[in-house]
Design an enzyme around this catalytic site. Structure first.
Site, PDB file in Angstrom:
ATOM      1  N   ASP A 299     -48.030  27.104  -7.244  1.00 46.68           N
ATOM      2  CA  ASP A 299     -46.835  26.628  -7.952  1.00 46.68           C
ATOM      3  C   ASP A 299     -47.017  26.706  -9.463  1.00 46.68           C
ATOM      4  O   ASP A 299     -46.155  27.206 -10.189  1.00 46.68           O
ATOM      5  CB  ASP A 299     -46.496  25.196  -7.529  1.00 46.68           C
ATOM      6  CG  ASP A 299     -45.870  25.143  -6.143  1.00 46.68           C
ATOM      7  OD1 ASP A 299     -45.490  26.209  -5.615  1.00 46.68           O
ATOM      8  OD2 ASP A 299     -45.759  24.042  -5.580  1.00 46.68           O
TER       9      ASP A 299
ATOM     10  N   SER B 197     -49.550  26.667   3.672  1.00 45.45           N
ATOM     11  CA  SER B 197     -50.510  25.622   4.042  1.00 45.45           C
ATOM     12  C   SER B 197     -49.793  24.393   4.592  1.00 45.45           C
ATOM     13  O   SER B 197     -50.420  23.529   5.208  1.00 45.45           O
ATOM     14  CB  SER B 197     -51.369  25.233   2.836  1.00 45.45           C
ATOM     15  OG  SER B 197     -50.572  24.665   1.814  1.00 45.45           O
ATOM     16  N   GLN B 198     -48.471  24.297   4.378  1.00 47.73           N
ATOM     17  CA  GLN B 198     -47.718  23.147   4.904  1.00 47.73           C
ATOM     18  C   GLN B 198     -47.748  23.096   6.432  1.00 47.73           C
ATOM     19  O   GLN B 198     -47.618  22.015   7.015  1.00 47.73           O
ATOM     20  CB  GLN B 198     -46.267  23.182   4.415  1.00 47.73           C
ATOM     21  CG  GLN B 198     -46.112  22.772   2.958  1.00 47.73           C
ATOM     22  CD  GLN B 198     -44.666  22.810   2.509  1.00 47.73           C
ATOM     23  OE1 GLN B 198     -43.746  22.939   3.324  1.00 47.73           O
ATOM     24  NE2 GLN B 198     -44.454  22.711   1.212  1.00 47.73           N
TER      25      GLN B 198
ATOM     26  N   LYS C 166     -34.528  18.884  -7.631  1.00 45.32           N
ATOM     27  CA  LYS C 166     -35.418  18.950  -6.458  1.00 45.32           C
ATOM     28  C   LYS C 166     -36.701  18.167  -6.700  1.00 45.32           C
ATOM     29  O   LYS C 166     -37.213  17.514  -5.787  1.00 45.32           O
ATOM     30  CB  LYS C 166     -35.729  20.413  -6.136  1.00 45.32           C
ATOM     31  CG  LYS C 166     -36.573  20.615  -4.886  1.00 45.32           C
ATOM     32  CD  LYS C 166     -36.715  22.095  -4.576  1.00 45.32           C
ATOM     33  CE  LYS C 166     -37.702  22.331  -3.451  1.00 45.32           C
ATOM     34  NZ  LYS C 166     -37.267  21.839  -2.142  1.00 45.32           N
TER      35      LYS C 166
END
EC number: 2.5.1.19
Length: 433
Positions: free
Chosen positions: A317, A171-172, A416
């Site tokens: 996620d 979707s990015q 991260k």
């Protein structure tokens, strides 16, 4: 030699955790603020590798940024045109920086080289590049076709105003296109080709764009209409929500350990789709309390954790955390529609299967699904590889709440998104060995 941390058998204490800022919101907000026609003070910004890569890139592009405190800074917007039209940008493994910057720079044009760590060069970007080329952008692959690294040149406005894009890989790509096209000042229509995965992440993008003054018309996630003469105008102050994906580890801990855990920084009105993780926990035995700025999970000790068969497309996620929760159910559990795991920081389906097997679980891996059957007794002191994937490390920390010690390799990969994760986790637990 690989650094590792051994987590002894742990007992969870009733706890409250203040979440770090959301990665998804932090990097979107930084870019939108940089492209605005005014200054924006951003509060509770995530301090992590991914946001550091975005900040470094914006600095190289000539954006003025004032650092006011550890988690607070002021971005002076550039009015939709970066001052530096030539730059070499190293973006690590930060998809939330690489994809949106690719689109913004391709739409604005210039002379840019974008690259990252080797894994970033294995993460596909072809669907986004195809869409940008239709819009007149000059994007060249410098290595393997459809993958970074990239060179971006000058865009030629070819008059094309209807842009098709695939949404079944990440979707990015759509997020990047949505955020970039208003920089042209032209009206555009983006049309989805095939299925759009991870729709809640698109909701984050649209809500943030609206906060920055650009209202996109969303026609059932099939067509997105960007108005003419749009420009970004930042709110004077913006507070970044806590990271709902990071919340999943603590909320799952509350369920597994039958001990109340409250996370602050997200709540009932969060714009992040991963808050739905708490609702999934509710279905399998958790008691959940929702507040405006907190979510709390607990479980009565006499109530078992239930098995599940879940289409996890809406929480890709956070769904990784459910793979560990499966070990607490005593029965076969299934996560479906998780094909996007394959193109994340690592191939997460393969990685999760490998490491769960070290604990004694039976795992059946499919192209877009995983079936997990926990063993009678988990294997103690399993050495878990993390594949330079922050979420693998954080997920497997929860094994220590299941009655066995566990060893996590390369715990620093959590930098991260959550550099202090293991410190926070150990502060919530006491040794039960």
């Amino acid at each position: 030699m690989t650094e590792s941390v051994r987590l002894p058998v742990a007992r969870l204490k009733p706890s409250t955790v203040a979440l770090p800022g959301s990665k998804s919101i932090s990097n979107r907000t930084l870019l939108l603020a940089a492209l605005s026609d005014n200054a924006c003070e951003i509060h509770s910004l995530l301090k992590s590798d991914d946001t550091d890569r975005m900040l470094e890139a914006l600095d190289k592009l000539g954006v003025q940024i004032e650092y006011l405190a550890e988690d607070r800074l002021k971005v002076h917007g550039t009015g939709g045109r970066f001052p530096n039209r030539t730059a070499d940008l190293f973006l690590g493994n930060a998809g939330t920086a690489f994809r949106p910057l690719t689109a913004a720079l391709a739409v604005l044009g210039g002379d840019y080289h974008l690259h990252g760590v080797p894994r970033m060069h294995e993460r596909p970007i072809g669907d986004l590049v195809d869409a940008l080329r239709i819009a007149g952008a000059d994007v060249e692959y410098l290595g393997k076709e459809h993958y970074p690294p990239l060179h971006i040149g000058e865009r030629q406005d070819n008059g094309e105003r209807v842009i098709p894009i695939k949404g079944n890989v990440s979707s990015q790509f759509l997020t990047a296109l949505l955020m970039a096209l208003p920089l042209t000042g032209q009206a555009f229509e983006i049309r989805m080709v095939g299925e759009l995965i991870s729709k809640p992440y698109i909701d984050i993008t649209l809500k943030l764009m609206a906060q920055f003054g650009v209202q996109v018309i969303n026609e059932g996630y099939r067509v997105f209409k960007i108005p003419a003469d749009a420009h970004y105008h930042a709110p004077e102050h913006l507070h970044v929500e806590g990271d709902a994906s990071s919340a999943s580890y603590f909320l799952a801990a509350g369920l597994i350990a039958a001990t109340p855990v409250r996370v602050t920084g997200i709540g009932a009105n969060s714009i992040q789709g991963d808050v739905a993780f708490a609702r999934e926990l509710e279905k399998i035995g958790a008691d959940v309390v929702w507040g405006e700025n907190f979510v709390e999970v607990s479980r009565p000790k006499e109530r078992a954790v239930q098995s599940f068969d879940l289409d996890a497309n809406h929480i890709p996620d956070a769904a990784m955390t459910l793979a560990i929760v499966a070990l607490a159910t005593g029965q076969t559990c299934t996560l479906r529609n998780i094909g996007s795991w394959r193109v994340k920081e690592t191939d997460r389906i393969a990685a999760m299967a490998n490491e769960l097997r070290k604990l004694g679980a039976k795992v059946v891996e499919e192209a877009e699904a995983i079936h997990i059957t926990p063993p009678e007794t988990l294997t103690p002191d399993a050495v878990i590889d993390t594949y330079d994937d922050h979420r693998m490390a954080m997920c497997f920390s929860l094994v220590s709440l299941l009655g066995v010690p566990v060893v996590i390799n390369d715990p620093k990969c959590t930098h991260k998104t959550f550099p202090t994760y293991f410190d926070v986790f150990s502060s919530l637990t006491e040794t039960a060995e």
